[in-house]
Design a protein around this motif. Structure first.
Motif, PDB file in Angstrom:
ATOM      1  N   THR A  83       7.264  16.107 -13.975  1.00  0.00           N
ATOM      2  CA  THR A  83       6.145  16.684 -14.728  1.00  0.00           C
ATOM      3  C   THR A  83       5.623  15.791 -15.843  1.00  0.00           C
ATOM      4  N   ALA A  93       5.903  28.297  -9.098  1.00  0.00           N
ATOM      5  CA  ALA A  93       5.771  28.673 -10.503  1.00  0.00           C
ATOM      6  C   ALA A  93       6.981  28.111 -11.240  1.00  0.00           C
ATOM      7  N   TRP A  94       6.748  27.304 -12.251  1.00  0.00           N
ATOM      8  CA  TRP A  94       7.813  26.472 -12.813  1.00  0.00           C
ATOM      9  C   TRP A  94       7.704  26.450 -14.325  1.00  0.00           C
ATOM     10  N   HIS A  96       9.653  24.881 -17.857  1.00  0.00           N
ATOM     11  CA  HIS A  96      10.679  24.116 -18.569  1.00  0.00           C
ATOM     12  C   HIS A  96      10.620  24.503 -20.034  1.00  0.00           C
ATOM     13  N   LEU A  98      13.971  24.243 -22.615  1.00  0.00           N
ATOM     14  CA  LEU A  98      14.825  23.334 -23.377  1.00  0.00           C
ATOM     15  C   LEU A  98      15.966  22.837 -22.498  1.00  0.00           C
TER      16      LEU A  98
ATOM     17  N   ILE B  66      11.532  33.805 -24.493  1.00  0.00           N
ATOM     18  CA  ILE B  66      10.626  32.773 -23.969  1.00  0.00           C
ATOM     19  C   ILE B  66      10.370  33.014 -22.481  1.00  0.00           C
ATOM     20  N   ALA B  70       6.746  34.176 -20.976  1.00  0.00           N
ATOM     21  CA  ALA B  70       6.071  33.300 -20.011  1.00  0.00           C
ATOM     22  C   ALA B  70       5.814  34.018 -18.692  1.00  0.00           C
ATOM     23  N   GLU B  89      15.805  25.476 -32.320  1.00  0.00           N
ATOM     24  CA  GLU B  89      15.229  24.647 -31.263  1.00  0.00           C
ATOM     25  C   GLU B  89      14.288  25.479 -30.390  1.00  0.00           C
ATOM     26  N   ALA B  90      14.707  26.703 -30.107  1.00  0.00           N
ATOM     27  CA  ALA B  90      13.889  27.584 -29.269  1.00  0.00           C
ATOM     28  C   ALA B  90      12.658  28.095 -30.022  1.00  0.00           C
ATOM     29  N   ASN B  93      10.035  25.595 -29.580  1.00  0.00           N
ATOM     30  CA  ASN B  93       9.648  25.630 -28.174  1.00  0.00           C
ATOM     31  C   ASN B  93       8.700  26.795 -27.903  1.00  0.00           C
ATOM     32  N   LEU B  97       4.897  26.298 -26.682  1.00  0.00           N
ATOM     33  CA  LEU B  97       4.445  26.848 -25.407  1.00  0.00           C
ATOM     34  C   LEU B  97       3.387  27.935 -25.599  1.00  0.00           C
ATOM     35  N   ARG B 196       0.734  32.558 -16.967  1.00  0.00           N
ATOM     36  CA  ARG B 196       1.970  33.286 -16.709  1.00  0.00           C
ATOM     37  C   ARG B 196       2.578  32.782 -15.414  1.00  0.00           C
ATOM     38  N   PRO B 202       0.829  29.568  -8.733  1.00  0.00           N
ATOM     39  CA  PRO B 202       1.874  28.847  -9.462  1.00  0.00           C
ATOM     40  C   PRO B 202       1.328  27.834 -10.475  1.00  0.00           C
ATOM     41  N   VAL B 203       1.904  27.862 -11.650  1.00  0.00           N
ATOM     42  CA  VAL B 203       1.555  26.884 -12.682  1.00  0.00           C
ATOM     43  C   VAL B 203       2.837  26.201 -13.153  1.00  0.00           C
ATOM     44  N   THR B 204       2.665  24.991 -13.666  1.00  0.00           N
ATOM     45  CA  THR B 204       3.760  24.255 -14.296  1.00  0.00           C
ATOM     46  C   THR B 204       3.629  24.439 -15.796  1.00  0.00           C
ATOM     47  N   ILE B 205       4.633  25.064 -16.410  1.00  0.00           N
ATOM     48  CA  ILE B 205       4.606  25.283 -17.860  1.00  0.00           C
ATOM     49  C   ILE B 205       5.735  24.473 -18.485  1.00  0.00           C
ATOM     50  N   GLY B 206       5.408  23.691 -19.494  1.00  0.00           N
ATOM     51  CA  GLY B 206       6.437  22.928 -20.197  1.00  0.00           C
ATOM     52  C   GLY B 206       6.564  21.506 -19.694  1.00  0.00           C
ATOM     53  N   ALA B 207       5.426  20.899 -19.338  1.00  0.00           N
ATOM     54  CA  ALA B 207       5.439  19.518 -18.859  1.00  0.00           C
ATOM     55  C   ALA B 207       5.732  18.556 -20.007  1.00  0.00           C
ATOM     56  N   MET B 208       6.091  17.352 -19.623  1.00  0.00           N
ATOM     57  CA  MET B 208       6.361  16.319 -20.623  1.00  0.00           C
ATOM     58  C   MET B 208       5.041  15.667 -21.036  1.00  0.00           C
ATOM     59  N   ALA B 213      -1.343  12.067 -25.375  1.00  0.00           N
ATOM     60  CA  ALA B 213      -1.921  13.395 -25.614  1.00  0.00           C
ATOM     61  C   ALA B 213      -1.152  14.231 -26.627  1.00  0.00           C
TER      62      ALA B 213
END
Lengths: 333, 391
Positions: A83, A93-94, A96, A98, B66, B70, B89-90, B93, B97, B196, B202-208, B213
Motif C-alpha cells: 500500500t 476491504a482492507w 491498516h 498499527l 478504531i 472504520a 499510539e492508537a 492513529n 484515519l 467504511r 472494497p477500500v484500502t484504509i491506512g496506506a503508507m 504527500a
C-alpha cells in the motif's frame, strides 16, 4: 538462441499450467476462477514467502466467504509493500491501523458487523511474526480469550524483516540476525524456551488452530476453508521463508518451507478446541542440516568449523516435534 | 426532567441515548462508573443493538473502537490517566484515519508518583494527538457535551475527547437533566461514515504515505481542526434550540470585561466564579474566561475576549516541567503581538483542593501585579524543606 523446453506433464510439480491434469492436481495459478485478493505490482522482494502466503490465504478466504471479507493488517512488510499511497494491491476491504493492535482492530470490525446484523461478512486479521507473537501478543490473547469471530493469520518469517532483520520472539535458536550476531561462543540467537504461538493459541481452547507453509498451498487453502467453517477465534500460523532475512536464494522459498516441515522443525497440524486432530506426516525425516545449510543465517554452524554441538541441539528440537505430533507414523517412512 | 444523579451515570445515559453500536471498556479509576453503567444499560436492553466489548487493555479499547468505527459503527470508550497514555499510539492513529470516535476522559494525574486524583495532565499530554478536546465545567455540561461530541465528531470525521474532572465531576451527585433518546434523535442523525470497510465496495484504509504527500495530509488535519472552531458554536446553538439549555461554545466568559482575567477550564470554573463574585464585591476588577474547546484552540476568539484585559492569569491543572503551565503556552501564542502581562498559576495537581481562599489571595496579588511569572498555588514549603533535609 537457447530454447526453453515446455513440459506439459509436470505431475507432482507446482509449476504454472498443467491444464491437462485433473483440476485438483493443477497448480493453483492455473485456475481461471481464482480470486485476486492481492494483485500484481506490489513491492515485495523476489521470492517473498509472505506475499505468496497472503495471496493463498486471502484468495481461499474470499472463496470460502463468497467475497464477504474484511481484512485487518498489522504494520510490517505485507502492509508496506502492498500500500504505497496512492497505490494499493488489495482487492479486499482492507484496514491498516498499527503494528501491535491488528487482533483488537479485527475484534472491533467483528463487533461492528455483529451490531449491524452483518455477520455474513467475515473478518481476517493478519501480520508477521513480530506483529503477532511479540508486539501484538496481548491483543491476540485478548481476542482469543473472548472468542471473537476473527481468523488471525501469522505469516512467520522468523524475524523483523521490514526493519532490517532483527530478532523476534519467533526467531529460531542459533539464527543470525542484525541483533543476534554470529560471533562469540554462542553465535546467533539464544536457545531460549521458544515461543510456540500455535500451542499458546491452543491453550486458549479456541475452536481452530492450524499451522501451514507456503510449500503446500493446497493444504494452506484447505486450512483457511476449514477455519472459515468455524465461528469464534481461530489462528493460522504460516511459515513463510524470507530470502532477504534468511540469506537464501529467491528460488528456494518453497523448497526451504518444505525442508522445514520434512526435518521436523516446523510441524504442520490442526487442532480443535485445544486438541491436535491431525498432523501432516513426514515421509522420511531429513536431517536438520539439509534445511539449515542453504541459509546464510545459519552459515556459522558450518564454517569455519562444523558446530555439531549446536546442530545437535537443533536436531533435538526437530526430533521432539516429530515425537510430539507423531509425524513419522508407521506406513509413512 | 432534572434528577439528582452521579456524573458518571448521567454521562453513561447520555452516551446510551446516542445509540453507540460498539462500546469498549477497560477499567481505570475514576472512569469506571461510566463503563459499568453502560454495561448495565446494554445487558438490560436499555441500550439495544450495541456490542459491549470487555478488552484487555486501553490500547485494545481504542483499537477495537478504531476497527468498529472504520466499519461504520458509532463507537465509544472511556479512560483516564495511565490508560490514556497506554492508548496514545492508537489515539494518533484514530485521528489520522479520521474516525469519529467519542471518548470520555475522567481527568486524572499521571505517575510517577502514582496518584488517582484529578488534574489535567493526562488529556494535556495528548493535546497534539489530533483529537478535539472539550472540557466540562459541570455534570450538566459533561452530559450535554457527549451528545454534541458525537454530532461534531461525525460531521468533522474527527475523534472527540470529552474531558471531565475525575472524582470532582465523575463521582459527584448533582441535579442533571439527562437527554432522552427522543431528544437526541432530533439532534444527532444516523452515522454516515466518510468511508467504511465494505466487501461490496472494497477500500484500502491506512496506506503508507511518503514525503510527497505527508505534509498535505497534516495540513488537511490542521484545516479540519480550524473548521471545527466554527462548527462548535454553531452546533452548540442548535443544541440550545433543541434542548432548551445552553450548548457548547468555544469560550465561557464570566464578567470577563475586567482588568484581570483568569483563563481556566473544567470544574474549577465554579470556584473561580464564586471567588470573582467576592472580589468584585470588594471592588477588585477580576473576571473569568472559561475554555470549553482546548483542541482546536480558539486563539483568535480568546485574543478578542482578552483585548480589554490589563493582565491575564492562566490557571493550569497540569504542568510542563521546565516550562510552567500547559494552557498558558497556548494563551501566549494567542496573545502574540500584545503586551498584556500574563501569569502562570499551576494549581490542583494530583487532586490538591483548590480553595476559594487560595484563589482569592492569588487573584488579589495578581491584581497588584505582585505574582511570580509561574506560581504553584498552595505550595507546601514545610514539606519541601523536609524533603530537602532528606536529600
Amino acid at each position: 538462441m537457447p530454447v526453453n523446453r515446455v513440459k506439459f506433464y509436470q505431475t507432482g510439480s507446482y509449476a504454472v499450467g498443467n491444464r491437462l491434469l485433473d483440476p485438483r492436481s493443477r497448480a493453483v495459478q492455473s485456475d481461471p476462477a481464482r480470486t485476486n485478493a492481492i494483485t500484481t505490482g506490489h513491492r515485495a522482494c523476489q521470492g517473498c514467502g509472505e506475499a505468496l502466503g497472503a495471496r493463498y490465504v486471502l484468495d481461499a478466504a474470499m472463496r470460502a466467504t463468497g467475497g464477504k471479507l474484511v481484512t485487518v493488517n498489522a504494520t510490517g512488510c505485507l502492509e508496506v509493500f502492498s500500500t504505497p499511497f496512492p497505490e494499493s494491491s488489495w482487492r479486499v476491504a482492507w484496514l491498516h491501523s498499527l503494528f501491535g493492535n491488528a487482533p483488537a482492530v479485527a475484534t472491533g470490525v467483528a463487533a461492528a458487523l455483529r451490531a449491524q446484523g452483518r455477520e455474513d461478512i467475515r473478518v481476517i486479521g493478519q501480520g508477521g511474526d513480530g506483529g503477532t507473537v511479540d508486539i501484538g501478543f496481548g491483543c491476540l490473547s485478548g481476542m482469543f480469550e473472548r472468542d471473537d469471530d476473527v481468523l488471525f493469520v501469522c505469516y512467520d518469517n522468523q524475524a523483523y524483516m521490514n526493519t532490517g532483520v532483527q530478532r523476534s520472539g519467533a526467531t529460531p535458536p542459533a539464527a543470525r540476525t542484525a541483533t543476534t550476531d554470529a560471533v562469540g561462543p554462542a553465535p546467533g540467537n539464544a536457545f531460549g524456551q521458544g515461543k510456540d504461538a500455535p500451542r499458546i493459541a491452543m491453550a486458549h481452547g479456541i475452536p481452530y488452530v492450524a499451522t501451514a507453509t507456503v510449500a503446500d498451498p493446497r493444504d494452506l487453502e484447505y486450512k483457511v476453508e476449514r477455519a472459515m467453517s468455524f465461528r469464534g477465534a481461530r489462528y493460522l500460523h504460516v511459515l513463510v521463508p524470507c530470502p532477504l532475512g534468511w540469506g537464501s536464494a529467491a528460488r528456494d522459498t518453497v523448497r526451504l518451507a518444505r525442508l522445514a516441515t520434512q526435518c521436523g522443525l516446523f510441524p504442520v497440524y490442526e487442532a480443535e478446541r485445544g486438541d491436535v486432530v491431525a498432523a501432516t506426516p513426514i515421509r522420511a525425516a531429513v536431517p536438520v542440516t539439509e534445511y539449515l545449510r542453504p541459509q546464510r543465517r545459519f552459515a556459522h554452524l558450518f564454517r569455519p568449523e562444523l558446530r555439531t554441538d549446536v546442530i545437535g541441539r537443533i536436531q533435538a528440537i526437530a526430533d521432539a516435534n516429530i515425537a510430539r505430533y507423531g509425524l513419522l507414523e508407521a506406513g509413512h517412512d | 426532567m432534572t434528577e439528582q444523579i452521579e456524573g458518571s451515570k448521567a454521562v453513561a445515559r447520555a452516551v446510551a441515548a446516542c445509540r453507540p453500536r460498539v462500546v469498549c471498556a477497560y477499567p481505570i479509576s475514576p472512569q469506571t462508573h461510566i463503563v459499568e453503567s453502560l454495561s448495565t444499560l446494554v445487558r438490560t436492553g436499555v441500550l439495544p443493538g450495541c456490542e459491549f466489548v470487555n478488552v484487555e487493555s486501553e490500547f485494545a479499547a481504542m483499537s477495537v473502537a478504531i476497527g468498529a468505527s472504520a466499519t461504520g459503527a458509532r463507537a465509544y470508550t472511556a479512560t483516564a490517566s495511565q490508560g490514556l497514555l497506554f492508548m496514545a499510539e492508537a489515539l494518533f492513529n484514530a485521528a489520522g484515519l479520521g474516525l469519529p470516535i467519542v471518548m470520555t476522559v475522567a481527568n486524572r494525574a499521571l505517575g510517577a508518583p502514582i496518584n488517582i486524583w484529578n488534574d489535567h495532565s493526562d488529556a494535556m499530554s495528548q493535546r497534539d494527538s489530533g483529537w478535539i478536546q472539550l472540557y466540562a465545567e459541570s455534570n450538566q455540561a459533561a452530559t450535554d457535551l457527549h451528545v454534541q461530541a458525537f454530532r461534531l465528531a461525525e460531521e468533522m470525521s474527527l475523534p472527540v475527547m470529552v474531558c471531565m474532572d475525575g472524582f470532582v465531576l465523575t463521582h459527584a451527585c448533582e441535579p442533571v437533566e439527562v437527554p432522552t433518546v427522543e431528544q437526541v434523535g432530533g439532534y444527532l442523525p444516523a452515522f454516515v461514515p466518510r468511508q467504511r470497510l465494505d466487501p461490496d465496495a472494497p477500500v484500502t484504509i491506512g496506506a503508507m504515505v511518503g514525503p510527497e504527500a505527508f505534509t498535505e495530509v497534516r495540513y488537511l488535519a490542521h484545516r479540519t481542526h480550524l473548521d471545527a472552531l466554527s462548527r462548535i458554536p454553531a452546533l452548540g446553538e442548535e443544541f440550545a434550540r433543541g434542548f432548551g439549555r445552553p450548548g457548547m461554545s468555544l469560550l465561557a466568559p464570566y464578567q470577563a470585561d475586567a482588568e484581570t482575567v483568569v483563563v481556566a477550564l473544567g470544574s474549577i470554573l465554579g470556584t473561580l466564579k464564586d471567588t470573582v463574585d467576592g472580589l468584585c464585591a470588594d471592588g477588585v476588577s477580576v473576571g473569568v474566561l472559561g475554555l470549553t474547546a482546548y483542541r482546536p484552540f480558539p486563539g483568535a476568539a480568546l485574543c478578542a475576549a482578552l483585548r480589554g484585559a490589563r493582565r491575564v492569569v492562566v490557571l493550569d491543572r497540569a504542568l510542563a516541567p521546565g516550562v510552567g503551565g500547559v494552557v498558558a503556552a497556548d494563551v501566549d501564542t494567542a496573545l502574540r503581538g500584545t503586551r498584556t502581562p500574563r501569569y502562570d498559576v499551576v494549581a490542583g495537581l494530583g487532586g490538591r483542593p483548590v480553595t476559594r481562599a487560595s484563589l482569592d489571595a492569588m487573584l488579589r496579588a495578581a491584581a497588584r501585579d505582585a505574582l511570580d511569572p509561574v506560581t504553584f498555588l498552595d505550595l507546601d514549603t514545610d514539606l519541601l524543606a523536609g524533603a530537602a533535609g532528606h536529600g
